[in-house]
Design a protein around this motif. Structure first.
Motif, PDB file in Angstrom:
ATOM      1  N   UNK A  79       0.815  -1.209   0.000  1.00  0.00           N
ATOM      2  CA  UNK A  79       0.000   0.000   0.000  1.00  0.00           C
ATOM      3  C   UNK A  79       0.850   1.259   0.000  1.00  0.00           C
ATOM      4  N   UNK A  80       1.935   1.246   0.773  1.00  0.00           N
ATOM      5  CA  UNK A  80       2.784   2.434   0.889  1.00  0.00           C
ATOM      6  C   UNK A  80       3.425   2.812  -0.437  1.00  0.00           C
ATOM      7  N   UNK A 123       9.012  13.058   1.490  1.00  0.00           N
ATOM      8  CA  UNK A 123       8.960  11.728   2.122  1.00  0.00           C
ATOM      9  C   UNK A 123       9.495  10.655   1.194  1.00  0.00           C
ATOM     10  N   UNK A 124       9.210  10.779  -0.103  1.00  0.00           N
ATOM     11  CA  UNK A 124       9.693   9.796  -1.069  1.00  0.00           C
ATOM     12  C   UNK A 124      11.210   9.799  -1.146  1.00  0.00           C
ATOM     13  N   UNK A 125      11.806  10.981  -1.019  1.00  0.00           N
ATOM     14  CA  UNK A 125      13.265  11.073  -1.057  1.00  0.00           C
ATOM     15  C   UNK A 125      13.894  10.438   0.176  1.00  0.00           C
ATOM     16  N   UNK A 126      13.141  10.416   1.276  1.00  0.00           N
ATOM     17  CA  UNK A 126      13.662   9.857   2.526  1.00  0.00           C
ATOM     18  C   UNK A 126      13.532   8.340   2.579  1.00  0.00           C
ATOM     19  N   UNK A 127      12.534   7.788   1.896  1.00  0.00           N
ATOM     20  CA  UNK A 127      12.317   6.338   1.936  1.00  0.00           C
ATOM     21  C   UNK A 127      11.829   5.823   0.594  1.00  0.00           C
ATOM     22  N   UNK A 182       9.208   2.330   6.882  1.00  0.00           N
ATOM     23  CA  UNK A 182       8.925   1.971   5.494  1.00  0.00           C
ATOM     24  C   UNK A 182      10.165   1.556   4.705  1.00  0.00           C
ATOM     25  N   UNK A 183      11.314   1.522   5.343  1.00  0.00           N
ATOM     26  CA  UNK A 183      12.521   1.061   4.667  1.00  0.00           C
ATOM     27  C   UNK A 183      13.294   2.184   4.017  1.00  0.00           C
ATOM     28  N   UNK A 184      14.538   1.898   3.668  1.00  0.00           N
ATOM     29  CA  UNK A 184      15.414   2.917   3.073  1.00  0.00           C
ATOM     30  C   UNK A 184      15.565   2.722   1.580  1.00  0.00           C
TER      31      UNK A 184
END
Length: 264
Positions: A93-94, A123-127, A262-264
């Motif tokens: 979903x994420x 947020x997308x750039x972080x994870x 959510x992982x790296x």
């Protein structure tokens, strides 16, 4: 507790648009009916507490009130919990958080669209485990009833907040980001991108950082667990709640927190 009336006043009045916090203290705890009558309901008939957090119905509002009257803080970016479990999206979903931006924004549509994209990109750039996808084809029917997207972005005329979002556990019928454009684009040092990134932080399951005891004010409730050490500069920390940053920018701890979920 003697501080409860002050806390309840904060819960009802602090907003993303307020640059100060009401701290009027009282020796008497307000009744639930008093608290309910002073709590704002938005266009979706949801109660808004802690500035930009919607509660669906009186059951959730009563639970929130009870937690304020009888708080149980721990000494330890924080994640929302529901019945002791993390309130997050699944890995699948994420990666597919689709949304539309209502055409009812009119002449502000393009600016809201761009601010959403910029806020999501933080947020997308972080994870790499998070991906927000804008579905422009759904803009003309962009409401919570549209099942072609995970959530909708819609305008509101309220002056009670700049924007408000939802948590992953929120029912589809209430899963939207409401935005007051008059305030979004006139928020001083708070950029539209950072404001909407803050709201999307809630959509990912993150709580206000200032509910931690270290903040010393603006306590909300105990339904969270820590992901990182307390961060007074967090994008999820209101500056007016003893925050140390005045622009809602994302910090290294925020990035560490989302990667832990959510992982790296």
């Amino acid at each position: 507790m003697k501080r409860v009336a002050s806390v309840l006043a904060i819960a009802a009045t602090v907003s993303m648009g307020a640059m100060s916090v009401s701290n009027a203290a009282s020796s008497d705890e307000p009744t639930y009916d008093d608290f309910t009558s002073q709590t704002y309901q938005d266009a979706d008939h949801q109660y808004i507490v802690n500035g930009d957090i919607p509660l669906s119905g009186e059951k959730q509002l009563r639970e929130f009130y009870q937690q304020l009257v009888n708080p149980q803080q721990s000494d330890a970016l924080i994640i929302n919990t529901v019945y002791g479990k993390d309130d997050v999206w699944t890995a699948t979903q994420a990666k597919n958080l689709t949304y539309c931006v209502s055409t009812k924004f009119g002449s502000d549509h393009g600016r809201v669209r761009d601010a959403m994209a910029s806020g999501a990109a933080q947020w997308e750039a972080a994870s790499s485990g998070v991906n927000f996808t804008y579905v422009s084809s759904q803009d003309k029917s962009c409401t919570t009833r549209n099942n072609n997207v995970v959530f909708s972005v819609e305008p509101t005329k309220t002056t009670q907040y700049i924007a408000r979002a939802f948590f992953p556990s929120t029912a589809k019928r209430s899963r939207n980001v409401l935005v007051s454009t008059n305030q979004l684009f006139n928020a001083g040092s708070w950029s539209p991108s950072n404001i909407l990134a803050h709201e999307l932080g809630h959509a990912l399951g993150f709580r206000h950082e200032h509910t931690r005891p270290e903040a010393g004010t603006c306590f909300e409730d105990k339904n969270w667990r820590p992901l990182t050490p307390y961060d007074s500069s967090s994008i999820m920390h209101y500056p007016q709640c003893n925050g140390s940053s005045d622009d809602l920018s994302m910090t290294a701890a925020d990035r560490e927190g989302i990667r832990s979920v959510y992982g790296s």
